[in-house]
Structures are given as structure tokens and as C-alpha cells.
Scaffold this motif. Structure first.
Motif, PDB file in Angstrom:
ATOM      1  N   TYR A   1       1.047   6.927  11.001  1.00  9.31           N
ATOM      2  CA  TYR A   1       1.628   6.856   9.653  1.00  9.31           C
ATOM      3  C   TYR A   1       2.938   7.630   9.596  1.00  9.31           C
ATOM      4  O   TYR A   1       3.826   7.288   8.826  1.00  9.31           O
ATOM      5  CB  TYR A   1       0.639   7.379   8.603  1.00  9.31           C
ATOM      6  CG  TYR A   1       0.438   8.866   8.618  1.00  9.31           C
ATOM      7  CD1 TYR A   1       1.218   9.686   7.806  1.00  9.31           C
ATOM      8  CD2 TYR A   1      -0.512   9.449   9.436  1.00  9.31           C
ATOM      9  CE1 TYR A   1       1.045  11.054   7.829  1.00  9.31           C
ATOM     10  CE2 TYR A   1      -0.691  10.809   9.460  1.00  9.31           C
ATOM     11  CZ  TYR A   1       0.091  11.619   8.657  1.00  9.31           C
ATOM     12  OH  TYR A   1      -0.072  12.975   8.686  1.00  9.31           O
ATOM     13  N   GLU A   2       3.085   8.646  10.430  1.00 11.37           N
ATOM     14  CA  GLU A   2       4.331   9.426  10.440  1.00 11.37           C
ATOM     15  C   GLU A   2       5.487   8.581  10.992  1.00 11.37           C
ATOM     16  O   GLU A   2       6.615   8.661  10.510  1.00 11.37           O
ATOM     17  CB  GLU A   2       4.142  10.685  11.277  1.00 11.37           C
ATOM     18  CG  GLU A   2       5.318  11.618  11.261  1.00 11.37           C
ATOM     19  CD  GLU A   2       5.673  12.138   9.875  1.00 11.37           C
ATOM     20  OE1 GLU A   2       6.857  12.421   9.660  1.00 11.37           O
ATOM     21  OE2 GLU A   2       4.786  12.240   9.007  1.00 11.37           O
ATOM     22  N   THR A   3       5.198   7.753  11.977  1.00  8.78           N
ATOM     23  CA  THR A   3       6.214   6.842  12.507  1.00  8.78           C
ATOM     24  C   THR A   3       6.620   5.827  11.445  1.00  8.78           C
ATOM     25  O   THR A   3       7.810   5.536  11.278  1.00  8.78           O
ATOM     26  CB  THR A   3       5.679   6.121  13.751  1.00  8.78           C
ATOM     27  OG1 THR A   3       5.299   7.101  14.721  1.00  8.78           O
ATOM     28  CG2 THR A   3       6.720   5.205  14.347  1.00  8.78           C
ATOM     29  N   ARG A  37       6.768  -3.808  -0.130  1.00  7.77           N
ATOM     30  CA  ARG A  37       6.405  -4.997  -0.901  1.00  7.77           C
ATOM     31  C   ARG A  37       5.131  -4.798  -1.702  1.00  7.77           C
ATOM     32  O   ARG A  37       4.987  -5.305  -2.795  1.00  7.77           O
ATOM     33  CB  ARG A  37       6.251  -6.200   0.050  1.00  7.77           C
ATOM     34  CG  ARG A  37       5.855  -7.488  -0.612  1.00  7.77           C
ATOM     35  CD  ARG A  37       6.880  -7.915  -1.651  1.00  7.77           C
ATOM     36  NE  ARG A  37       6.480  -9.126  -2.320  1.00  7.77           N
ATOM     37  CZ  ARG A  37       5.767  -9.176  -3.438  1.00  7.77           C
ATOM     38  NH1 ARG A  37       5.331  -8.079  -3.993  1.00  7.77           N
ATOM     39  NH2 ARG A  37       5.466 -10.320  -3.997  1.00  7.77           N
ATOM     40  N   PHE A  38       4.170  -4.035  -1.189  1.00  6.49           N
ATOM     41  CA  PHE A  38       2.880  -3.838  -1.825  1.00  6.49           C
ATOM     42  C   PHE A  38       2.670  -2.353  -2.100  1.00  6.49           C
ATOM     43  O   PHE A  38       3.246  -1.517  -1.426  1.00  6.49           O
ATOM     44  CB  PHE A  38       1.760  -4.372  -0.925  1.00  6.49           C
ATOM     45  CG  PHE A  38       1.925  -5.818  -0.580  1.00  6.49           C
ATOM     46  CD1 PHE A  38       1.643  -6.801  -1.508  1.00  6.49           C
ATOM     47  CD2 PHE A  38       2.388  -6.196   0.667  1.00  6.49           C
ATOM     48  CE1 PHE A  38       1.809  -8.142  -1.196  1.00  6.49           C
ATOM     49  CE2 PHE A  38       2.552  -7.534   0.992  1.00  6.49           C
ATOM     50  CZ  PHE A  38       2.266  -8.507   0.058  1.00  6.49           C
ATOM     51  N   PRO A  39       1.844  -2.011  -3.070  1.00 12.32           N
ATOM     52  CA  PRO A  39       1.598  -0.584  -3.365  1.00 12.32           C
ATOM     53  C   PRO A  39       0.647   0.042  -2.352  1.00 12.32           C
ATOM     54  O   PRO A  39      -0.512   0.328  -2.641  1.00 12.32           O
ATOM     55  CB  PRO A  39       0.993  -0.620  -4.772  1.00 12.32           C
ATOM     56  CG  PRO A  39       0.342  -1.947  -4.858  1.00 12.32           C
ATOM     57  CD  PRO A  39       1.182  -2.884  -4.031  1.00 12.32           C
ATOM     58  N   LEU A  40       1.133   0.239  -1.143  1.00 10.71           N
ATOM     59  CA  LEU A  40       0.330   0.798  -0.056  1.00 10.71           C
ATOM     60  C   LEU A  40       0.863   2.165   0.347  1.00 10.71           C
ATOM     61  O   LEU A  40       2.059   2.423   0.243  1.00 10.71           O
ATOM     62  CB  LEU A  40       0.378  -0.119   1.171  1.00 10.71           C
ATOM     63  CG  LEU A  40      -0.132  -1.542   0.994  1.00 10.71           C
ATOM     64  CD1 LEU A  40       0.151  -2.361   2.236  1.00 10.71           C
ATOM     65  CD2 LEU A  40      -1.617  -1.542   0.697  1.00 10.71           C
ATOM     66  N   SER A  41      -0.026   2.996   0.867  1.00 15.73           N
ATOM     67  CA  SER A  41       0.395   4.276   1.426  1.00 15.73           C
ATOM     68  C   SER A  41       0.725   4.070   2.904  1.00 15.73           C
ATOM     69  O   SER A  41       0.408   3.034   3.495  1.00 15.73           O
ATOM     70  CB  SER A  41      -0.709   5.319   1.276  1.00 15.73           C
ATOM     71  OG  SER A  41      -1.805   4.993   2.109  1.00 15.73           O
ATOM     72  N   PHE A  42       1.337   5.086   3.510  1.00 14.36           N
ATOM     73  CA  PHE A  42       1.658   4.995   4.941  1.00 14.36           C
ATOM     74  C   PHE A  42       0.375   4.865   5.764  1.00 14.36           C
ATOM     75  O   PHE A  42       0.318   4.133   6.746  1.00 14.36           O
ATOM     76  CB  PHE A  42       2.436   6.225   5.391  1.00 14.36           C
ATOM     77  CG  PHE A  42       3.788   6.346   4.746  1.00 14.36           C
ATOM     78  CD1 PHE A  42       4.710   5.329   4.829  1.00 14.36           C
ATOM     79  CD2 PHE A  42       4.139   7.488   4.058  1.00 14.36           C
ATOM     80  CE1 PHE A  42       5.957   5.430   4.234  1.00 14.36           C
ATOM     81  CE2 PHE A  42       5.381   7.612   3.463  1.00 14.36           C
ATOM     82  CZ  PHE A  42       6.286   6.580   3.552  1.00 14.36           C
ATOM     83  N   ARG A  43      -0.672   5.583   5.356  1.00 14.06           N
ATOM     84  CA  ARG A  43      -1.945   5.510   6.084  1.00 14.06           C
ATOM     85  C   ARG A  43      -2.587   4.133   5.949  1.00 14.06           C
ATOM     86  O   ARG A  43      -3.215   3.644   6.898  1.00 14.06           O
ATOM     87  CB  ARG A  43      -2.890   6.590   5.591  1.00 14.06           C
ATOM     88  CG  ARG A  43      -2.417   7.977   5.989  1.00 14.06           C
ATOM     89  CD  ARG A  43      -3.395   9.033   5.552  1.00 14.06           C
ATOM     90  NE  ARG A  43      -2.850  10.353   5.683  1.00 14.06           N
ATOM     91  CZ  ARG A  43      -3.062  11.150   6.726  1.00 14.06           C
ATOM     92  NH1 ARG A  43      -3.798  10.738   7.711  1.00 14.06           N
ATOM     93  NH2 ARG A  43      -2.521  12.352   6.760  1.00 14.06           N
ATOM     94  N   GLU A  44      -2.448   3.493   4.805  1.00 17.21           N
ATOM     95  CA  GLU A  44      -2.992   2.145   4.646  1.00 17.21           C
ATOM     96  C   GLU A  44      -2.245   1.140   5.515  1.00 17.21           C
ATOM     97  O   GLU A  44      -2.860   0.247   6.108  1.00 17.21           O
ATOM     98  CB  GLU A  44      -2.935   1.725   3.179  1.00 17.21           C
ATOM     99  CG  GLU A  44      -3.911   2.475   2.305  1.00 17.21           C
ATOM    100  CD  GLU A  44      -3.703   2.232   0.828  1.00 17.21           C
ATOM    101  OE1 GLU A  44      -4.695   2.326   0.093  1.00 17.21           O
ATOM    102  OE2 GLU A  44      -2.555   1.966   0.417  1.00 17.21           O
ATOM    103  N   VAL A  45      -0.939   1.303   5.617  1.00 17.80           N
ATOM    104  CA  VAL A  45      -0.162   0.428   6.510  1.00 17.80           C
ATOM    105  C   VAL A  45      -0.583   0.675   7.954  1.00 17.80           C
ATOM    106  O   VAL A  45      -0.735  -0.268   8.739  1.00 17.80           O
ATOM    107  CB  VAL A  45       1.355   0.657   6.326  1.00 17.80           C
ATOM    108  CG1 VAL A  45       2.154  -0.150   7.336  1.00 17.80           C
ATOM    109  CG2 VAL A  45       1.787   0.285   4.919  1.00 17.80           C
ATOM    110  N   GLU A  46      -0.817   1.947   8.302  1.00 20.14           N
ATOM    111  CA  GLU A  46      -1.279   2.289   9.650  1.00 20.14           C
ATOM    112  C   GLU A  46      -2.603   1.591   9.951  1.00 20.14           C
ATOM    113  O   GLU A  46      -2.780   1.011  11.027  1.00 20.14           O
ATOM    114  CB  GLU A  46      -1.448   3.804   9.768  1.00 20.14           C
ATOM    115  CG  GLU A  46      -2.053   4.263  11.074  1.00 20.14           C
ATOM    116  CD  GLU A  46      -2.389   5.741  11.073  1.00 20.14           C
ATOM    117  OE1 GLU A  46      -2.589   6.274  12.179  1.00 20.14           O
ATOM    118  OE2 GLU A  46      -2.458   6.359  10.001  1.00 20.14           O
TER     119      GLU A  46
END
Length: 123
Positions: free
Chosen positions: A47-49, A26-35
Motif C-alpha cells: 500500500y505504501e508503493t 476512481r472509487f472510494p478505496l483506501s490504499f490497503r483496499e487497492v493493495e
């Protein structure tokens, strides 16, 4: 979100998986930012999960987000704007519907209205 998706065998609850995948698409986020965002909420997930979840469940989520988007109006306009990128003049073409929603964007280094109209005909 979809009945064909199986969450069986996953360590985390369905709500956490849904939220992580939703944040990423939904948002321009990286996996690490979501983590990091999940860590702020007290959920430790790598972030790998999150990347694996997005690969497995992402297409269904993306399709559902696309379906929720507002339908474009029946009248469209082609809008041309001159912009500078790194000091070079470029041409920004936008397809805009009657409500002002931007449907698609095209940036050209040289002005070519015929190519822009051909590009937007695919909409």
C-alpha cells in the motif's frame, strides 16, 4: 496516460501502475483496499508503493477523470431536502441540471436559502 509522466525506474509495468492509481482515484478505496484487490489478481504490491504512485501520478489521472465527466446542462435547479443526521434535522441543498445530474451538494444545520444560493453561484 500523459506523455510528460516518466515511468522510468519503476519496478512494475506501466499497466499495473495505471490500474492501481485509477482504482484509488476512481472509487472510494483506501490504499490497503487497492493493495488487496491487486493481491487477488496475483500482483504483490504494498500500500505504501501505491501511495507513492498516487502522489506522483495522481494529479494527472485526476485531471483526466475530471475532463471525461459529462458536461452539465445549461439549466440548473436548486433542490431542498430535509434530512435527519443523528436525530437532528438538517437541510440538504442540491444543484441539479436539466438531465437530473447532481452538480453539487450543501448540508446546513440551519435553513439559509441566501447562503445556499451564494454557494451554488460559484458553480
Amino acid at each position: 496516460m500523459s506523455t510528460s509522466l516518466s515511468y522510468k525506474g519503476h519496478r512494475y509495468p506501466v499497466e499495473i501502475i495505471n490500474h492501481c492509481v485509477w482504482l484509488y482515484f476512481r472509487f472510494p478505496l483506501s490504499f490497503r483496499e487497492v493493495e488487496e484487490m491487486m493481491l487477488e489478481r496475483g500482483v504483490v504490491v504494498s500500500y505504501e508503493t501505491i501511495r507513492r504512485w498516487c502522489a506522483k501520478f495522481g494529479q494527472a489521472y485526476a485531471n483526466q477523470l475530471r475532463r471525461r465527466r459529462a458536461r452539465p446542462g445549461d439549466k440548473w435547479y436548486l433542490d431542498e431536502v430535509f434530512i435527519k443526521i443523528n436525530g437532528t434535522l438538517h437541510y440538504l441543498w442540491r444543484a441539479v441540471d436539466q438531465d437530473g445530474n447532481v452538480l453539487d451538494v450543501l448540508v446546513q444545520a440551519r435553513r439559509n436559502a441566501v447562503a445556499a444560493k451564494r454557494f451554488f453561484r460559484k458553480l
